[in-house]
Design a protein around this motif. Structure first.
Motif, mmCIF file in Angstrom:
data_model
loop_
_atom_site.group_PDB
_atom_site.id
_atom_site.type_symbol
_atom_site.label_atom_id
_atom_site.label_comp_id
_atom_site.label_asym_id
_atom_site.label_seq_id
_atom_site.Cartn_x
_atom_site.Cartn_y
_atom_site.Cartn_z
ATOM 1 N N LEU A 169 0.879 -1.389 0.202
ATOM 2 C CA LEU A 169 -0.087 -0.116 -0.005
ATOM 3 C C LEU A 169 0.808 1.353 0.009
ATOM 4 O O LEU A 169 0.566 2.348 -0.823
ATOM 5 N N ILE A 170 1.896 1.300 0.540
ATOM 6 C CA ILE A 170 3.075 2.468 0.820
ATOM 7 C C ILE A 170 3.481 2.494 -0.472
ATOM 8 O O ILE A 170 3.646 3.708 -1.006
ATOM 9 N N ALA A 218 2.289 1.645 -3.445
ATOM 10 C CA ALA A 218 1.163 2.136 -4.429
ATOM 11 C C ALA A 218 0.873 3.489 -4.242
ATOM 12 O O ALA A 218 0.829 4.312 -5.167
ATOM 13 N N ILE A 219 1.013 4.081 -3.013
ATOM 14 C CA ILE A 219 0.623 5.623 -2.719
ATOM 15 C C ILE A 219 1.920 6.393 -3.230
ATOM 16 O O ILE A 219 1.457 7.492 -4.035
ATOM 17 N N ARG A 220 3.100 5.828 -3.141
ATOM 18 C CA ARG A 220 4.216 6.585 -3.553
ATOM 19 C C ARG A 220 4.122 6.823 -5.047
ATOM 20 O O ARG A 220 4.595 7.825 -5.700
ATOM 21 N N ALA A 238 1.402 6.425 -7.077
ATOM 22 C CA ALA A 238 0.300 7.462 -7.401
ATOM 23 C C ALA A 238 0.724 8.808 -7.043
ATOM 24 O O ALA A 238 0.476 9.795 -8.045
ATOM 25 N N TRP A 239 1.613 9.233 -6.249
ATOM 26 C CA TRP A 239 1.814 10.618 -5.868
ATOM 27 C C TRP A 239 2.835 10.977 -6.992
ATOM 28 O O TRP A 239 2.865 11.968 -7.379
#
Length: 114
Positions: free
Chosen positions: A56-57, A59-61, A63-64
């Motif tokens: 999840l971390i 994926a967030i990075r 996407a950012w």
């Protein structure tokens, strides 16, 4: 329409009383040790949880990194138009005279941070 209260009869006395402690006794068909023996270990579940969290971390990075230019462009357009949630604080800081410019800069910075 009629909104009268409808009472439902309490039928708990029809439910047979179960002795749940008999289910936990050793030697029964489904004892605690037997049920826990067939499930995954706590370390396995913790490892899966850590893998999901790290995925999840990542994926967030990602996407950012993909959407950061679009987000920056959006906020620069909003700031150029004079709109957005900070418009009132920016307009108030512009209205302050030049003799009070240092105070206005601190107030605008506090409004952005806060």
């Amino acid at each position: 329409m009629d909104y009268d209260v409808v009472y439902i009869p309490d039928d708990e006395d029809r439910i047979p009383v179960e002795d749940l402690s008999a289910l936990l006794a050793e030697g029964t068909s489904a004892s605690v040790s037997e049920l826990c023996g067939s499930g995954p270990s706590a370390l396995f579940l913790l490892g899966c949880l850590l893998l999901v969290g790290s995925a999840l971390i990542v994926a967030i990075r990602i996407a950012w990194a993909v959407y950061a230019p679009d987000i920056a462009e959006f906020y620069s357009e909003v700031a150029a138009d004079g709109g957005g949630p900070l418009a009132a604080s920016v307009a108030a800081s512009v209205a302050v005279s030049d003799s009070n410019a240092a105070t206005a800069t601190v107030a605008a910075a506090a409004a952005v941070v806060g």
